[in-house]
Design a protein around this motif. Structure first.
Motif, PDB file in Angstrom:
ATOM      1  N   ALA A   1     -25.646  11.440  -9.898  1.00 45.14           N
ATOM      2  CA  ALA A   1     -26.011  12.700 -10.543  1.00 45.14           C
ATOM      3  C   ALA A   1     -25.194  12.886 -11.815  1.00 45.14           C
ATOM      4  CB  ALA A   1     -25.778  13.861  -9.587  1.00 45.14           C
ATOM      5  N   LEU A   2     -23.925  12.529 -11.761  1.00 43.91           N
ATOM      6  CA  LEU A   2     -23.081  12.659 -12.948  1.00 43.91           C
ATOM      7  C   LEU A   2     -23.581  11.748 -14.056  1.00 43.91           C
ATOM      8  CD1 LEU A   2     -20.246  13.899 -13.872  1.00 43.91           C
ATOM      9  CD2 LEU A   2     -19.621  11.521 -13.799  1.00 43.91           C
ATOM     10  N   VAL A   3     -23.922  10.513 -13.662  1.00 40.89           N
ATOM     11  CA  VAL A   3     -24.387   9.561 -14.671  1.00 40.89           C
ATOM     12  C   VAL A   3     -25.668  10.059 -15.314  1.00 40.89           C
ATOM     13  CG1 VAL A   3     -25.293   7.248 -14.953  1.00 40.89           C
ATOM     14  CG2 VAL A   3     -23.263   7.611 -13.616  1.00 40.89           C
ATOM     15  N   MET A   4     -26.497  10.760 -14.519  1.00 35.94           N
ATOM     16  CA  MET A   4     -27.712  11.308 -15.104  1.00 35.94           C
ATOM     17  C   MET A   4     -27.365  12.306 -16.198  1.00 35.94           C
ATOM     18  SD  MET A   4     -29.649  11.779 -11.582  1.00 35.94           S
ATOM     19  CE  MET A   4     -31.243  12.410 -11.900  1.00 35.94           C
ATOM     20  N   VAL A   5     -26.281  13.032 -16.006  1.00 36.39           N
ATOM     21  CA  VAL A   5     -25.881  14.002 -17.020  1.00 36.39           C
ATOM     22  C   VAL A   5     -25.331  13.284 -18.246  1.00 36.39           C
ATOM     23  CG1 VAL A   5     -24.287  15.855 -17.526  1.00 36.39           C
ATOM     24  CG2 VAL A   5     -25.451  15.806 -15.358  1.00 36.39           C
TER      25      VAL A   5
ATOM     26  N   GLU B   1     -15.257  10.731 -24.052  1.00 39.56           N
ATOM     27  CA  GLU B   1     -15.503  11.145 -25.436  1.00 39.56           C
ATOM     28  C   GLU B   1     -16.604  12.194 -25.508  1.00 39.56           C
ATOM     29  OE1 GLU B   1     -16.032   7.458 -27.328  1.00 39.56           O
ATOM     30  OE2 GLU B   1     -13.887   7.209 -27.707  1.00 39.56           O
ATOM     31  N   GLN B   2     -17.578  12.050 -24.627  1.00 38.39           N
ATOM     32  CA  GLN B   2     -18.624  13.078 -24.588  1.00 38.39           C
ATOM     33  C   GLN B   2     -18.038  14.443 -24.297  1.00 38.39           C
ATOM     34  OE1 GLN B   2     -21.488  12.103 -21.680  1.00 38.39           O
ATOM     35  NE2 GLN B   2     -22.843  11.078 -23.124  1.00 38.39           N
ATOM     36  N   GLN B   3     -17.118  14.453 -23.342  1.00 36.07           N
ATOM     37  CA  GLN B   3     -16.568  15.751 -22.950  1.00 36.07           C
ATOM     38  C   GLN B   3     -15.686  16.330 -24.033  1.00 36.07           C
ATOM     39  OE1 GLN B   3     -15.459  15.946 -18.628  1.00 36.07           O
ATOM     40  NE2 GLN B   3     -15.584  13.747 -18.861  1.00 36.07           N
ATOM     41  N   MET B   4     -15.212  15.461 -24.933  1.00 33.44           N
ATOM     42  CA  MET B   4     -14.353  15.951 -25.996  1.00 33.44           C
ATOM     43  C   MET B   4     -15.152  16.542 -27.136  1.00 33.44           C
ATOM     44  SD  MET B   4     -11.537  12.977 -26.138  1.00 33.44           S
ATOM     45  CE  MET B   4     -10.389  13.695 -27.265  1.00 33.44           C
ATOM     46  N   LEU B   5     -16.446  16.239 -27.176  1.00 31.26           N
ATOM     47  CA  LEU B   5     -17.250  16.720 -28.291  1.00 31.26           C
ATOM     48  C   LEU B   5     -17.207  18.240 -28.340  1.00 31.26           C
ATOM     49  CD1 LEU B   5     -20.407  14.491 -28.034  1.00 31.26           C
ATOM     50  CD2 LEU B   5     -18.565  14.358 -29.703  1.00 31.26           C
TER      51      LEU B   5
ATOM     52  N   ASN C   1     -17.418  18.023 -17.538  1.00 27.95           N
ATOM     53  CA  ASN C   1     -18.539  17.762 -16.643  1.00 27.95           C
ATOM     54  C   ASN C   1     -18.517  18.634 -15.393  1.00 27.95           C
ATOM     55  OD1 ASN C   1     -19.906  15.909 -18.129  1.00 27.95           O
ATOM     56  ND2 ASN C   1     -18.692  14.193 -17.391  1.00 27.95           N
ATOM     57  N   ILE C   2     -17.368  19.152 -15.061  1.00 26.79           N
ATOM     58  CA  ILE C   2     -17.305  20.015 -13.878  1.00 26.79           C
ATOM     59  C   ILE C   2     -18.249  21.202 -14.048  1.00 26.79           C
ATOM     60  CG2 ILE C   2     -15.261  21.118 -14.876  1.00 26.79           C
ATOM     61  CD1 ILE C   2     -15.845  20.906 -11.175  1.00 26.79           C
ATOM     62  N   ALA C   3     -18.443  21.625 -15.301  1.00 28.40           N
ATOM     63  CA  ALA C   3     -19.328  22.754 -15.548  1.00 28.40           C
ATOM     64  C   ALA C   3     -20.770  22.393 -15.263  1.00 28.40           C
ATOM     65  CB  ALA C   3     -19.191  23.222 -16.995  1.00 28.40           C
ATOM     66  N   TYR C   4     -21.117  21.093 -15.443  1.00 29.48           N
ATOM     67  CA  TYR C   4     -22.500  20.694 -15.202  1.00 29.48           C
ATOM     68  C   TYR C   4     -22.704  20.208 -13.772  1.00 29.48           C
ATOM     69  CZ  TYR C   4     -22.193  20.623 -20.270  1.00 29.48           C
ATOM     70  OH  TYR C   4     -21.969  20.962 -21.547  1.00 29.48           O
ATOM     71  N   GLN C   5     -21.648  19.771 -13.149  1.00 31.92           N
ATOM     72  CA  GLN C   5     -21.788  19.169 -11.822  1.00 31.92           C
ATOM     73  C   GLN C   5     -20.803  19.769 -10.827  1.00 31.92           C
ATOM     74  OE1 GLN C   5     -23.631  16.635 -10.358  1.00 31.92           O
ATOM     75  NE2 GLN C   5     -25.034  16.947 -12.028  1.00 31.92           N
ATOM     76  N   PRO C   6     -20.840  21.064 -10.604  1.00 34.15           N
ATOM     77  CA  PRO C   6     -19.838  21.628  -9.680  1.00 34.15           C
ATOM     78  C   PRO C   6     -19.999  21.085  -8.263  1.00 34.15           C
ATOM     79  CG  PRO C   6     -21.456  23.271 -10.325  1.00 34.15           C
ATOM     80  CD  PRO C   6     -21.700  22.084 -11.169  1.00 34.15           C
TER      81      PRO C   6
ATOM     82  N   PHE D   1     -13.033  16.246 -15.538  1.00 38.33           N
ATOM     83  CA  PHE D   1     -12.171  17.207 -16.217  1.00 38.33           C
ATOM     84  C   PHE D   1     -11.721  16.724 -17.590  1.00 38.33           C
ATOM     85  CE2 PHE D   1     -12.137  18.802 -12.002  1.00 38.33           C
ATOM     86  CZ  PHE D   1     -12.030  20.169 -12.165  1.00 38.33           C
ATOM     87  N   GLY D   2     -12.562  15.915 -18.200  1.00 38.87           N
ATOM     88  CA  GLY D   2     -12.318  15.599 -19.600  1.00 38.87           C
ATOM     89  C   GLY D   2     -11.242  14.585 -19.869  1.00 38.87           C
ATOM     90  N   GLY D   3     -10.707  13.929 -18.865  1.00 44.99           N
ATOM     91  CA  GLY D   3      -9.743  12.857 -19.100  1.00 44.99           C
ATOM     92  C   GLY D   3      -8.562  13.320 -19.911  1.00 44.99           C
ATOM     93  N   TYR D   4      -8.338  12.639 -21.027  1.00 46.13           N
ATOM     94  CA  TYR D   4      -7.180  12.985 -21.855  1.00 46.13           C
ATOM     95  C   TYR D   4      -7.525  14.084 -22.855  1.00 46.13           C
ATOM     96  CZ  TYR D   4      -9.640   9.442 -24.549  1.00 46.13           C
ATOM     97  OH  TYR D   4     -10.603   8.715 -25.177  1.00 46.13           O
ATOM     98  N   ASP D   5      -8.573  14.798 -22.613  1.00 42.59           N
ATOM     99  CA  ASP D   5      -8.947  15.877 -23.512  1.00 42.59           C
ATOM    100  C   ASP D   5      -8.041  17.084 -23.282  1.00 42.59           C
ATOM    101  OD1 ASP D   5     -10.322  17.524 -25.219  1.00 42.59           O
ATOM    102  OD2 ASP D   5     -11.750  18.156 -23.658  1.00 42.59           O
ATOM    103  N   ILE D   6      -7.563  17.639 -24.375  1.00 43.42           N
ATOM    104  CA  ILE D   6      -6.776  18.863 -24.257  1.00 43.42           C
ATOM    105  C   ILE D   6      -7.685  20.004 -24.678  1.00 43.42           C
ATOM    106  CG2 ILE D   6      -4.677  20.038 -24.931  1.00 43.42           C
ATOM    107  CD1 ILE D   6      -3.782  17.245 -25.941  1.00 43.42           C
TER     108      ILE D   6
END
Lengths: 167, 177, 629, 350, 111
Positions: D175-179, D190-194, D200-205, D269-274
């Motif tokens: 399901a996550l990969v589909m997102v 990198e997607q989550q950093m955009l 992704n937690i917001a899209y896949q709780p 949770f965005g990895g190394y994204d702050i």
């Protein structure tokens, strides 16, 4: 001879050796583990051929699922004793000889296939093994076989449960 | 027959779907444990910190000395007789001339042993002693590697001399704490 | 469009699969509801066809695809099939409703099974009617045959009933064989089974057309119970009465008529076939009418009457009066369903007593049944202005135009019809009660769900004829105009109005006479003793069953016995001898088959090696293969 | 002589990175053992280890030393090779996942741009999945080679539990990969950093919750720690193990916990994204260090959650565990997948 | 890499599988040898797929020739998994009945 060739020979030697060990091992559990190693080396070959998806699926399906199932069965049956039934030496010999002659035949067939002499398998490049390529083809042209195979799988599962159930 | 009014009937009805997900109860439980982070800890760093003993605490035995630093014990044996666990043994000896500064009476205990593995710290020896020679202090019997170590001899029991070794005496009395 | 057959199919599946779970009420509601829904859709379709008039073919999916031909699973709704749809779903619904009460004494799962069969039957019949090609029609054709078999043998614990079911099934198979051959013939000649393609095909020789028509007619003879394949229909009365009403009177047996009306283009091209149809129809009409004269079982009378009326229809088809035949199908569906249901109501009231000799005087006990039954009898007897009059008269007029002898025989049959129907009516409802005291005390009118269909059908039997009032009676022949796009090859008779009046008048007069005679003869003191002479022959159905038995079944049995003896002595010895030889040699060879998988695989691998080696040295392989073959 | 045709600098760089990652993981795992005891103590109103070093910080080394110097016992009837192989396999499988995780963005050192990821394969997610499925071997081989019924039973339990929960885990990942539309972990981060793109937690709780539960089960953590159920099965599959082999098993568990926390932080949770910080505005090296810090913070939070749950929830019964896995998790994951697909299709259609 | 090498490797692995089937009596080992043979064929399929792809790549850079070979491997894996699940269930049943996995115990179809 580059790295790739070196890896190819290494993997080939290892896979043949482990395949032999599958046969030679007296202990079924050892056989299973050697077979897992064979699968690993074959997965390695897939990487060399840039078939990434098959590499990973081979690991997940064969090494991760099928062989675990084998291990389960062997361990539950407590077959770790070396008192495994052995064939008579003559039967073994006959089997080995006939298998060997089959190999000989194969090899001679391959050698005589002259148009194969110059053909090369593409290594490392070529993107057909990537997951998006395979996925697009699988879900466009091969949807029906895919669905049918899923039905097959489901029925196999049901069958396995039905067979394995205690009466 | 109901012994107390605290009995509660157990609900054995099958779990609903939400219950069988366990989620609400899990979150509830996690809330409880999380709240414990902020609770005061009842444990203390023991050897560094100690808790005060209760006034009636009975700890290790101490053989007393009088004001001049002489042993009080006369090896009368009343404590051994009184001891219900039979933990006390002693041998008496006669005071020789020149030892008046060591022993208060003309008879003293040459050997005085308490088996701390047997002792039940009842305090009856203290009660029985006519000379106020034995007391139960506010200390524990420390751990030891062998059974032998728990048979306390006179050197272990006797309180340090107030006049010759004032620091040790103070420590034994627990005055520096 | 596909909704029409879909509803009954769903109904059949639901009530069939969940027969152990469904209550009687639920099963009844599901089954009847499915038919009702299908009726509503048919009604809409009918008006669509009526206003639009265009023939719509809806392909659903490709059914069979070969290099030579492609057969689509397609539905075609035109005027003819729309009319049949209405008849099937309308009467089907009424009979479902009736059955909920009639079958109420059954166990719930048998009850649901019954409705499942019934729905399946309606589905198959709809498939038959709606199919856009002969293959789909054949599927429906076989489907109705199957359902008929299942329903006749519904009370499967009675071996007689199952025998009747088997008889119906086998008789039908003989006819189906003809149909199937016709379909093959068409496919081979035309390369398609679609009606449109087949009818527009111009490569038929006259022999082809005649062969196809006769083969199709053989099919129709089986399904529509014509001479000589009619004997199954009276036996089919073993099934529950609503089944007889629906299948063996109103719908299934008219499938033959439908088929021939559908193929009217072909028939019109073959005079021989038309003559054959007319003659067989007329013969059946007369023959079974004579049998009906002497029958004492209420359902048997109706059954032979049905066969007779079907004969009329075929007569109509044979003389080219396709509209008349279809019209008669419709009116016959109304009044014959009515009569069967009325008979069912009587049987229900009499606690499964079917012999009319034990009835009589039921008039005052079953008022609604009595009136509706009477209306049905008048309708079938052809008294104007009831529906039977118009339809039968149209066929007779066409027959006269074709050949006056046909007309004469037809009128004779009509007179017999009037006679035996009123004999039935009079012995059942008039006079005094002849049954047991116990039966008398339990006599009761049927519940509303049984009488309601009766009343609706009675109304239809009375007014149904006005759908196609002929021009001679200043009508507008509505049905005729409606069907004309489909029945393109209808032959118009050119009788003068005065001739038609005379024909009508004479046939009505003869029928009325027979009617009055019958009422007089049977209302007060019916002679119901053992018949003698010709009467006995008639009562025994011309000994046709016995004749079949003597002519076909017994010789077949004895020949089989002969063969059996011969085979056992002679051929078996030969076979056993060779068998023993094989046994001996296989006992030796069997040692190879030691049951151990390992050795098998070993053989396999070795043979692979040998094959490869042979392939290597191909001349040896070639020689080897040549030696083998 | 064979000339190995590759970039030695790259080789060296990767080698260093691998070493750093592996020793980093081991170090974190080492301190996780300490943290576990500390957290347990805090949640139970105790103080926890505080003797070895300041605040007990040297405790893990003391434990390690103890394990190393303990007497090594290999049962006589065991299968020696496999007995030794088991812990090694468990450890290897635990460490291998770290290869595809992006530990940070890139740093610029010695005129080279070094990506802080050992291998950015575009099937990273599947790789994770494959390695996780290998983890079963360590348990099974160890349990079987001990030649002890209890160990074997525990190993089989562990294996079947792992296989059961792998299924739900895979489905929630699908399901996550589909997102995300990508299997590469780097791309996912990198997607989550955009900008304008949430974690992704917001899209896949629901998917995250399922993944979390499965991660617990895969790491054999309470409430799914049946394979090492001390009271029922005498300490589980590593019952016969002692000394550092036992240490390896226990350690592998902590490494697993660390890695799965890292995976969750990366993909959900965005990895190394702050959050709320535009990394492009600061120098890449500082951004990379901050990123690693952010990732570590997230990981530590997850590790805390792991422990928090362990000291809250009692162990499941085996049938409850299987019921939960097959009758709740798998259907829920399927439903989540279906829902995600439907929403994606709907959004595409709009 | 010449395709011959891959053919040779696959053939050798396949033959090892055949020999295993012929010389062992343990049903599970035989089963495993069958898996080995399947894998040998899979490897060959992938190699051929890449061979065709390489040939077609010269003409058209975006070609997808050869993708079927890899998909076929995928299907082989599915079938192998199904086969193993059923086969192992059968072996377990056999073990339950005769307490052995020796195929020579199964030399008759009755019982």
């Amino acid at each position: 001879m580059g790295t790739t060739q070196l890896l190819f020979w290494l993997l080939s030697a290892l896979s043949i050796f482990s395949a032999m060990m599958v046969l030679i091992s007296k202990n079924p559990v050892h056989s299973v583990l050697w077979l897992v190693l064979v699968f690993f080396t074959i997965s390695g070959h897939y990487i060399l051929l840039n078939a990434q998806f098959l590499f990973i699926v081979n690991l997940i399906v064969y090494a991760g699922a099928i062989m675990v199932l084998f291990l389960f069965v062997i361990m539950l049956m407590n077959l770790n004793k070396d008192a495994e039934p052995q064939k008579s030496i003559w039967m073994k010999l006959a089997g080995a000889i006939s298998g060997g002659s089959l190999l000989l035949i194969f090899v001679s067939v391959v050698r005589s296939a002259s148009e194969m002499q110059s053909k090369q398998a593409l290594l490392k490049t070529g993107n057909i093994g990537l997951i998006d390529q395979l996925g697009k083809t699988l879900f466009s042209e091969y949807v029906i076989p895919f669905e049918i195979s899923s039905v097959l799988f489901l029925s196999a599962m049901v069958g396995a449960v039905a067979i394995g159930k205690k009466h | 027959m109901a012994l107390t009014n605290r009995s509660v009937a157990i609900d054995r009805s099958p779990m609903t779907f939400v219950e069988s997900l366990y989620l609400p109860s899990i979150f509830k439980g996690m809330g409880i444990t999380f709240s414990h982070i902020f609770k005061k800890k009842p444990t203390i760093n023991y050897p560094e910190q100690t808790r005060p003993f209760s006034p009636v605490f009975r700890g290790l035995h101490v053989l007393n000395r009088d004001e001049e630093g002489r042993e009080n014990c006369t090896a009368c044996g009343l404590c051994a007789v009184a001891c219900p666990a039979e933990a006390i043994t002693m041998e008496a000896a006669e005071r020789l001339p020149g030892e008046e500064n060591l022993y208060r009476e003309e008879k003293y205990a040459a050997k005085y042993e308490i088996n701390m593995l047997r002792c039940i710290f009842c305090g009856l020896c203290e009660e029985a002693c006519p000379k106020d020679a034995i007391y139960l202090s506010e200390t524990f019997a420390p751990a030891n590697f062998a059974r032998k170590g728990f048979i306390y001899g006179k050197d272990d029991l006797l309180i340090p001399n107030k006049n010759t070794e004032p620091e040790a005496y103070a420590k034994a009395k627990g005055l520096n704490q | 469009m596909y909704l029409v057959p879909l509803f009954p199919l769903l109904g059949a599946i639901i009530s069939g699969l969940f027969r152990n779970q469904l209550s009687k009420t639920a099963a009844g509601i599901i089954a009847s509801g499915a038919i009702a829904a299908s009726f509503v859709v048919s009604f809409l379709l009918f008006f669509q066809v009526k206003s639009g008039g265009a023939i719509a073919v809806t392909p659903l999916f490709t059914f069979i695809k070969t290099s030579a031909f492609t057969i689509d699973f397609a539905f075609q709704v035109d005027q003819l099939s729309a009319l049949f749809l209405l008849i099937i779903t309308g009467i089907g619904f009424l009979i479902h409703l009736y059955s909920t009460a009639y079958m109420h004494e059954e166990e719930p799962h048998h009850f649901a099974r019954y409705f499942s069969y019934l729905n399946l039957f309606v589905f198959s019949m709809l498939l038959l009617v709606m199919g856009a090609n002969y293959v789909i029609m054949f599927i429906g054709w076989e489907g109705v045959g199957l359902c008929s078999y299942l329903l006749i043998g519904y009370w499967f614990k009675n071996t007689n009933y199952t025998a009747a079911a088997k008889k119906a099934f086998i008789m039908n198979r003989i006819g189906d064989m003809g149909f199937l051959l016709a379909v093959f013939y068409i496919l081979q000649k035309v390369g398609s089974a679609n009606y449109a393609t087949v009818f527009a095909f111009d490569g038929f020789s006259s022999t082809d057309v005649t062969t196809i028509c006769i083969l199709l007619f053989v099919g129709a003879m089986g399904k529509s119970a014509q001479l000589p394949l009619y004997t199954w229909l009276p036996d089919a009365m073993a099934g529950p009465t609503p089944v007889s009403a629906l299948i063996h009177a109103a719908t299934m047996v008219t499938a033959g008529i439908y088929m021939i009306a559908r193929s009217n283009v072909l028939y019109s091209a073959s005079e021989i076939a038309q003559h054959l149809v007319a003659i067989v129809g007329l013969a059946t009409a007369l023959f079974s009418a004579t049998i009906a004269l002497k029958q004492n079982d209420i359902k048997k009378v109706l059954a032979y009457s049905t066969v007779s009326q079907l004969g009329y229809m075929f007569l109509g088809l044979g003389v080219g009066a396709y509209t008349g035949a279809v019209f008669h199908v419709m009116t016959h569906a109304f009044f014959k369903a009515l009569l069967f249901l009325g008979a069912g109501s009587v049987i229900h009231a009499m606690h499964h007593e079917q012999d009319i000799r034990n009835m009589g005087g039921l008039k005052k006990h079953l008022p609604i049944t009595h009136i509706t039954f009477l209306l049905g009898c008048i309708a079938i007897a052809g008294v104007p202005p009831f529906s039977g009059f118009f339809s039968k008269d149209e066929i007779l007029a066409a027959a006269y135009a074709h050949n006056p002898i046909y007309w004469g025989l037809g009128v004779a049959g009509a007179a017999m019809t009037a006679f035996y129907m009123f004999r039935l009516y009079a012995t059942t409802f008039l006079g005094s009660f002849r049954g047991t005291q116990q039966q008398l005390s339990h006599l009761h009118e049927s519940p509303i769900s049984m009488t309601l269909p009766l009343m609706v059908l009675a109304l239809l039997s009375v007014v149904g004829g006005f759908l196609n009032v002929p021009e001679v009676l200043h009508g507008n022949a509505a049905l005729h105009h409606f069907l004309s796009p489909v029945l393109t090859s209808e032959s118009k008779h050119s009788l003068s109005h005065s001739t038609e009046y005379i024909l009508m008048g004479s046939s009505v007069a003869i029928a009325t006479l027979a009617l009055i005679f019958a009422i007089n003869k049977f209302s007060k003191n019916p002679e119901l003793g053992e018949a003698t002479g010709l009467g006995k022959t008639l009562a025994n159905k011309w000994y046709v069953d016995e004749a079949y038995d003597a002519a076909i079944v017994k010789p077949l049995n004895s020949v089989s016995l002969l063969f059996k003896n011969f085979v056992e002595k002679g051929i078996d010895g030969l076979v056993n001898g060779s068998g023993k030889l094989v046994q001996y040699s296989s006992r030796q060879v069997r040692l190879v088959q030691n049951g151990q998988v390992g050795s098998y695989i070993l053989y396999m691998v070795l043979s692979m090696v040998i094959l490869f080696l042979l392939w290597w040295n191909q001349p040896i392989l070639t020689k080897f293969i040549q030696k083998i073959f | 002589m064979i000339v190995l045709a590759f970039d030695f600098a790259l080789f060296l760089e990767k080698l260093i990175l691998i070493a750093v990652v592996i020793f980093g993981s081991l170090g974190v795992a080492l301190y996780t053992t300490f943290a576990e005891r500390k957290v347990a103590a805090i949640l139970q109103d105790r103080r926890g280890p505080n003797r070895a070093g300041p605040f007990g910080l040297l405790q893990p080394f003391a434990d390690g030393l103890k394990l190393v110097f303990k007497e090594e016992i290999i049962p006589n009837t065991s299968n020696k090779t496999l007995f030794i192989m088991g812990p090694g396999l468990a450890m290897t499988a635990a460490l291998m996942t770290s290869a595809v995780l992006p530990w940070g963005n890139k740093v610029e050192l010695f005129d080279r741009t070094i990506a802080l990821q050992i291998a950015d394969v575009n099937i990273g997610m599947l790789y994770v999945f494959a390695v996780v499925s290998m983890g079963v071997y360590g348990i099974m081989i160890g349990g079987w080679a001990s030649n002890n019924k209890f160990s074997l039973m525990a190993a089989l339990r562990g294996a079947s539990q792992a296989i059961s929960y792998e299924l739900a885990m895979g489905l929630s990942l699908i399901a996550l990969v589909m997102v995300t539309g990508s299997l590469s972990l780097k791309t996912i981060v990198e997607q989550q950093m955009l900008p304008g793109h949430l974690w992704n937690i917001a899209y896949q709780p629901l998917g995250f919750l399922l993944f979390l539960v499965c991660a617990f089960a895969e790491c054999n953590r309470t409430p799914f720690d049946l394979p090492e159920a001390e009271n029922e099965l005498n300490f589980g599959y590593h019952q016969e193990y002692s000394s550092m082999k036992l240490g390896f098993y226990l350690f592998a568990e902590y490494v697993n916990m660390f890695i799965s926390s890292a995976i969750m932080a990366t993909i959900y949770f965005g990895g190394y994204d702050i959050p709320f910080l535009d990394e492009s505005k600061i120098s890449p090296n500082i951004a990379a260090i901050l990123g690693i810090g952010a990732l570590m913070t997230k990981i530590i939070i997850f590790i805390f959650v792991f422990m928090w749950v362990r000291w809250t929830i009692p162990r499941f019964r085996y049938d409850q565990l299987m019921n939960l896995g097959w009758k709740k998790m798998v259907p829920l994951a399927l439903a989540n997948m279906l829902l995600t697909g439907a929403i994606i299709l709907w959004l595409q259609g709009k | 890499m010449p395709i011959q090498y891959y053919i040779a490797l696959a053939v050798i692995l396949f033959s090892i599988g055949v020999v295993g089937v012929l010389t062992r009596r343990n049903a599970i080992i035989i089963f495993m040898c069958i898996e080995l043979m399947l894998n040998a064929t899979n490897l060959l399929l992938v190699a051929f797929s890449k061979m065709h792809h390489g040939a077609a790549l010269a003409a058209d850079a975006a070609t997808k020739v050869g993708v079927e070979g890899q998909l076929f491997v995928f299907f082989v894996m599915v079938v192998a998994a199904a086969e193993v699940s059923v086969g192992l269930a059968i072996i377990v049943m056999m073990y339950r009945n005769v307490h052995s996995v020796d195929i020579n115990f199964l030399n008759r179809l009755k019982n």
